[in-house]
Scaffold this motif. Structure first.
Motif, PDB file in Angstrom:
ATOM      1  N   GLY A   5       0.762  -1.230   0.000  1.00 22.18           N
ATOM      2  CA  GLY A   5       0.000   0.000   0.000  1.00 22.18           C
ATOM      3  C   GLY A   5       0.795   1.284   0.000  1.00 22.18           C
ATOM      4  N   PHE A   6       0.351   2.219  -0.828  1.00 22.01           N
ATOM      5  CA  PHE A   6       0.988   3.533  -0.892  1.00 22.01           C
ATOM      6  C   PHE A   6       0.787   4.326   0.401  1.00 22.01           C
ATOM      7  CE2 PHE A   6       0.007   2.659  -5.444  1.00 22.01           C
ATOM      8  CZ  PHE A   6       1.310   2.610  -5.912  1.00 22.01           C
ATOM      9  N   ASP A   7      -0.279   3.999   1.122  1.00 21.37           N
ATOM     10  CA  ASP A   7      -0.568   4.736   2.352  1.00 21.37           C
ATOM     11  C   ASP A   7       0.009   4.075   3.598  1.00 21.37           C
ATOM     12  OD1 ASP A   7      -1.959   6.583   0.850  1.00 21.37           O
ATOM     13  OD2 ASP A   7      -3.917   5.637   1.194  1.00 21.37           O
ATOM     14  N   HIS A   8       0.647   2.926   3.435  1.00 23.00           N
ATOM     15  CA  HIS A   8       1.256   2.254   4.589  1.00 23.00           C
ATOM     16  C   HIS A   8       2.653   2.827   4.839  1.00 23.00           C
ATOM     17  CE1 HIS A   8       2.706  -0.847   7.304  1.00 23.00           C
ATOM     18  NE2 HIS A   8       1.479  -1.349   7.347  1.00 23.00           N
ATOM     19  N   PRO A   9       2.990   3.101   6.093  1.00 15.79           N
ATOM     20  CA  PRO A   9       4.308   3.696   6.379  1.00 15.79           C
ATOM     21  C   PRO A   9       5.476   2.803   6.005  1.00 15.79           C
ATOM     22  CG  PRO A   9       3.185   3.052   8.420  1.00 15.79           C
ATOM     23  CD  PRO A   9       2.171   2.954   7.326  1.00 15.79           C
ATOM     24  N   GLU A  10       5.230   1.494   5.879  1.00 15.37           N
ATOM     25  CA  GLU A  10       6.306   0.577   5.497  1.00 15.37           C
ATOM     26  C   GLU A  10       6.100   0.039   4.082  1.00 15.37           C
ATOM     27  OE1 GLU A  10       7.076  -2.452   8.465  1.00 15.37           O
ATOM     28  OE2 GLU A  10       6.253  -1.155  10.025  1.00 15.37           O
ATOM     29  N   ILE A  40      -3.767   0.225   1.701  1.00 14.56           N
ATOM     30  CA  ILE A  40      -3.189   0.042   3.038  1.00 14.56           C
ATOM     31  C   ILE A  40      -3.445  -1.334   3.641  1.00 14.56           C
ATOM     32  CG2 ILE A  40      -5.169   0.977   4.320  1.00 14.56           C
ATOM     33  CD1 ILE A  40      -3.025   2.390   6.138  1.00 14.56           C
ATOM     34  N   SER A  41      -4.574  -1.972   3.326  1.00 14.79           N
ATOM     35  CA  SER A  41      -4.888  -3.279   3.918  1.00 14.79           C
ATOM     36  C   SER A  41      -3.901  -4.339   3.441  1.00 14.79           C
ATOM     37  CB  SER A  41      -6.316  -3.704   3.565  1.00 14.79           C
ATOM     38  OG  SER A  41      -7.258  -2.808   4.122  1.00 14.79           O
ATOM     39  N   GLN A  42      -3.599  -5.273   4.337  1.00 12.25           N
ATOM     40  CA  GLN A  42      -2.669  -6.357   4.015  1.00 12.25           C
ATOM     41  C   GLN A  42      -3.469  -7.625   3.693  1.00 12.25           C
ATOM     42  OE1 GLN A  42       0.635  -5.395   3.929  1.00 12.25           O
ATOM     43  NE2 GLN A  42      -0.348  -3.439   4.414  1.00 12.25           N
TER      44      GLN A  42
END
Length: 205
Positions: free
Chosen positions: A127-132, A187-189
């Motif tokens: 995800g582009f919105d995930h910090p990692e 963002i979801s995994q």
């Protein structure tokens, strides 16, 4: 006196021939240098053409739906900033859909689970919105029109078409493009809640 005159004449002829030979050698050396320079320039031009061809390499990917029918084509082109993907497709459900690069070059309908997970050589989160995040194979969502068509270009900035390079799309297992039934929430995994895989195409097949 006749002998002296003859001797002088012989010496003059010898000197003249020696001078001509030296001039011919100098001309030959000059020509060789010019030929070498020309060959070097040609080699440099050929190398430049080869380099440009590598940067502008195009790869066509044919995408099939769950019934095995071709629904679109993606044109991948190597850029200095990654790989551009120009997708043209039809007969797709209208709306927003997740679009990803997957880690295996196998598209077996109807589920396309054979394509594996997202291409993720760096071990990042999705995800582009995930910090990692993101995965190297994460792409922007695509929007299909009401008539079932889409014509869009997206950038994959973390991958390359250069074989043997880091994050290359030409891996031992191959890679593929997948269109999902739903939008990627970025963002979801592990894949952004993007739903089923509705179209698949092998890269470099």
């Amino acid at each position: 006196m006749n002998r002296l005159a003859k001797l002088i004449s012989v010496l003059l002829v010898a000197i003249f021939l020696t001078a001509c030979g030296t001039n011919n050698e100098e001309e030959t050396d000059t020509q060789n240098q010019e030929n070498t320079s020309s060959e070097s320039n040609l080699n440099n031009e050929e190398q430049a053409v080869e380099t440009n061809a590598t940067k502008e390499e195009e790869v066509l990917v044919s995408l099939e739906n769950t019934e095995g029918a071709v629904v679109g084509t993606a044109t991948l082109k190597g850029k200095s900033s990654g790989v551009s993907i120009h997708l043209e497709a039809e007969n797709l459900p209208p709306g927003t859909h997740g679009f990803h690069i997957h880690e295996a070059g196998v598209c077996e309908p109807p589920t396309f689970e054979s394509a594996g997970s997202h291409y993720n050589p760096t071990g990042a989160k999705h995800g582009f919105d995930h910090p990692e995040g993101p995965h190297a194979g994460d792409l922007e969502n695509i929007v299909v029109s009401d008539d079932g068509t889409v014509n869009v270009e997206v950038m994959a900035e973390m991958v390359t078409l250069e074989q043997g390079a880091e994050n290359t799309l030409y891996t031992e297992d191959g890679t593929s493009l997948i269109i999902h039934s739903d939008a990627d929430d970025y963002i979801s995994q592990p894949s952004g809640n993007a739903g089923d895989r509705i179209a698949c195409g092998v890269i470099g097949e």
